[in-house]
Design a protein around this motif. Structure first.
Motif, short mmCIF file in Angstrom:
data_model
loop_
_atom_site.label_atom_id
_atom_site.label_comp_id
_atom_site.label_asym_id
_atom_site.label_seq_id
_atom_site.Cartn_x
_atom_site.Cartn_y
_atom_site.Cartn_z
N ARG A 135 46.76 31.48 34.15
CA ARG A 135 47.72 30.47 33.69
C ARG A 135 47.11 29.58 32.62
NH1 ARG A 135 48.91 30.05 39.12
NH2 ARG A 135 47.63 28.18 39.33
N GLU A 136 45.88 29.12 32.87
CA GLU A 136 45.22 28.20 31.92
C GLU A 136 44.95 28.87 30.57
OE1 GLU A 136 44.68 24.92 32.31
OE2 GLU A 136 45.64 25.07 34.27
N LEU A 137 44.64 30.15 30.58
CA LEU A 137 44.38 30.88 29.34
C LEU A 137 45.64 31.48 28.74
CD1 LEU A 137 41.04 32.68 30.31
CD2 LEU A 137 41.33 30.56 29.01
N ASP A 138 46.77 31.18 29.38
CA ASP A 138 48.07 31.66 28.90
C ASP A 138 48.10 33.19 28.81
OD1 ASP A 138 50.71 31.32 28.17
OD2 ASP A 138 50.23 31.15 26.03
N ARG A 139 47.60 33.86 29.86
CA ARG A 139 47.58 35.33 29.91
C ARG A 139 48.72 35.89 30.75
NH1 ARG A 139 45.68 36.62 25.61
NH2 ARG A 139 46.20 34.49 25.27
N GLY A 140 49.54 35.03 31.34
CA GLY A 140 50.67 35.51 32.14
C GLY A 140 50.25 35.88 33.56
N ALA A 141 51.11 36.65 34.21
CA ALA A 141 50.85 37.07 35.59
C ALA A 141 49.63 37.99 35.65
CB ALA A 141 52.06 37.78 36.16
N ILE A 142 48.81 37.80 36.66
CA ILE A 142 47.58 38.59 36.84
C ILE A 142 47.95 39.93 37.48
CG2 ILE A 142 45.39 38.71 38.09
CD1 ILE A 142 45.38 36.68 35.84
N GLU A 143 47.52 41.00 36.87
CA GLU A 143 47.75 42.34 37.42
C GLU A 143 46.67 42.70 38.43
OE1 GLU A 143 48.10 46.88 35.80
OE2 GLU A 143 48.80 45.26 34.51
N ARG A 144 45.43 42.36 38.10
CA ARG A 144 44.31 42.65 39.00
C ARG A 144 43.13 41.76 38.62
NH1 ARG A 144 44.07 46.79 35.25
NH2 ARG A 144 45.56 48.09 36.30
N VAL A 145 42.25 41.56 39.57
CA VAL A 145 40.99 40.86 39.32
C VAL A 145 39.89 41.86 39.64
CG1 VAL A 145 39.47 38.97 40.04
CG2 VAL A 145 41.93 38.59 39.91
N VAL A 146 38.98 42.07 38.69
CA VAL A 146 37.91 43.06 38.86
C VAL A 146 36.56 42.36 38.81
CG1 VAL A 146 36.85 45.16 37.94
CG2 VAL A 146 39.32 44.82 37.75
N VAL A 147 35.74 42.65 39.82
CA VAL A 147 34.36 42.19 39.82
C VAL A 147 33.50 43.44 39.67
CG1 VAL A 147 32.55 41.09 41.18
CG2 VAL A 147 34.88 40.23 41.30
N GLU A 148 32.70 43.48 38.60
CA GLU A 148 31.85 44.64 38.36
C GLU A 148 30.40 44.21 38.58
OE1 GLU A 148 30.77 47.87 34.85
OE2 GLU A 148 32.38 46.42 34.55
N GLY A 149 29.73 44.92 39.48
CA GLY A 149 28.32 44.66 39.75
C GLY A 149 27.51 45.92 39.56
N GLU A 150 26.22 45.82 39.73
CA GLU A 150 25.37 47.01 39.52
C GLU A 150 25.62 48.10 40.55
OE1 GLU A 150 21.25 45.53 41.61
OE2 GLU A 150 21.69 44.80 39.57
N ARG A 151 26.19 47.75 41.72
CA ARG A 151 26.47 48.76 42.74
C ARG A 151 27.93 49.16 42.82
NH1 ARG A 151 23.79 46.42 47.84
NH2 ARG A 151 23.12 44.69 46.58
N GLY A 152 28.75 48.65 41.89
CA GLY A 152 30.15 49.08 41.91
C GLY A 152 31.14 47.98 41.61
N TYR A 153 32.38 48.22 42.05
CA TYR A 153 33.49 47.36 41.71
C TYR A 153 34.15 46.78 42.96
CZ TYR A 153 33.22 50.12 37.41
OH TYR A 153 32.78 50.74 36.27
#
Length: 194
Positions: A135-153
């Motif tokens: 919302r703050e970045l004016d990107r609209g509705a969030i489809e997904r949140v992804v966290v990427e680390g060295e062992r995966g997602y």
């Protein structure tokens, strides 16, 4: 009116209704006659009202409650089965959990040693934060949140307005295929959440 007197009056009223003698301690016994109506905190309670609280009313409620609990148990079992099928049929998927937006786990298939409650709470917080950032970045509705680390997602997606799916995948997973599989899983899980 003293509490002892109120309790005694209620016991006498129940005794009259059930026609079974109630056991009253010597301290609570009184010789006063039960008035036809008692005023307790500005609420009238008469013999007719007390008779509505008889055990027959209680027993009629319990079968409905048991049916409701049984339906919920079946729904949770189906959710659990669906998650298990999703995790076991995708080699790169290491775990999944369905949670409420309040952070309570509904069903999960997680690696041993993972704390289900903590995972659920953090996931709800992460999605909430992601939505606020969107919302703050004016990107609209969030489809997904992804966290990427060295062992995966870790991928969070909304299933319904009140439920979230977190999928944990290995680093070997291809994002495009993973997102497609998650979308298909959500399509199969969502009807079970209604």
């Amino acid at each position: 009116m003293p509490l002892g007197k109120i309790l005694n009056l209620l016991l006498v009223a129940l005794e009259r209704i059930s026609a079974k003698p109630a056991k009253v301690t010597d301290e609570l016994q009184t010789t006063e006659e039960l008035p036809s109506t008692i005023l307790v905190e500005n609420t009238k309670v008469g013999a007719a009202t007390i008779s509505n609280l008889s055990p027959s009313t209680e027993t009629s409620i319990f079968p409905q409650l048991e049916v409701f609990e049984e339906k919920n148990a079946i729904a949770v079992s189906k959710l659990q089965d669906e998650l298990h099928n999703f995790v076991s049929s995708n080699a790169e998927v290491e775990g999944a959990i369905i949670i409420t937006i309040d952070g309570l786990a509904l069903a999960s298939v997680l690696a041993p040693g993972m704390n289900e409650e903590l995972t659920a709470a953090m996931s709800a917080s992460m999605l909430s934060l992601g939505e606020r950032i969107g919302r703050e970045l004016d990107r609209g509705a969030i489809e997904r949140v992804v966290v990427e680390g060295e062992r995966g997602y870790g991928v969070l997606v909304n299933c319904t307005q009140k439920t979230i799916l977190l999928v944990l995948a290995s680093s070997a997973a291809k994002q495009g295929i993973l997102f497609l599989e998650i979308k298909q899983a959500v399509a199969e899980i969502t009807p079970l959440l209604k």
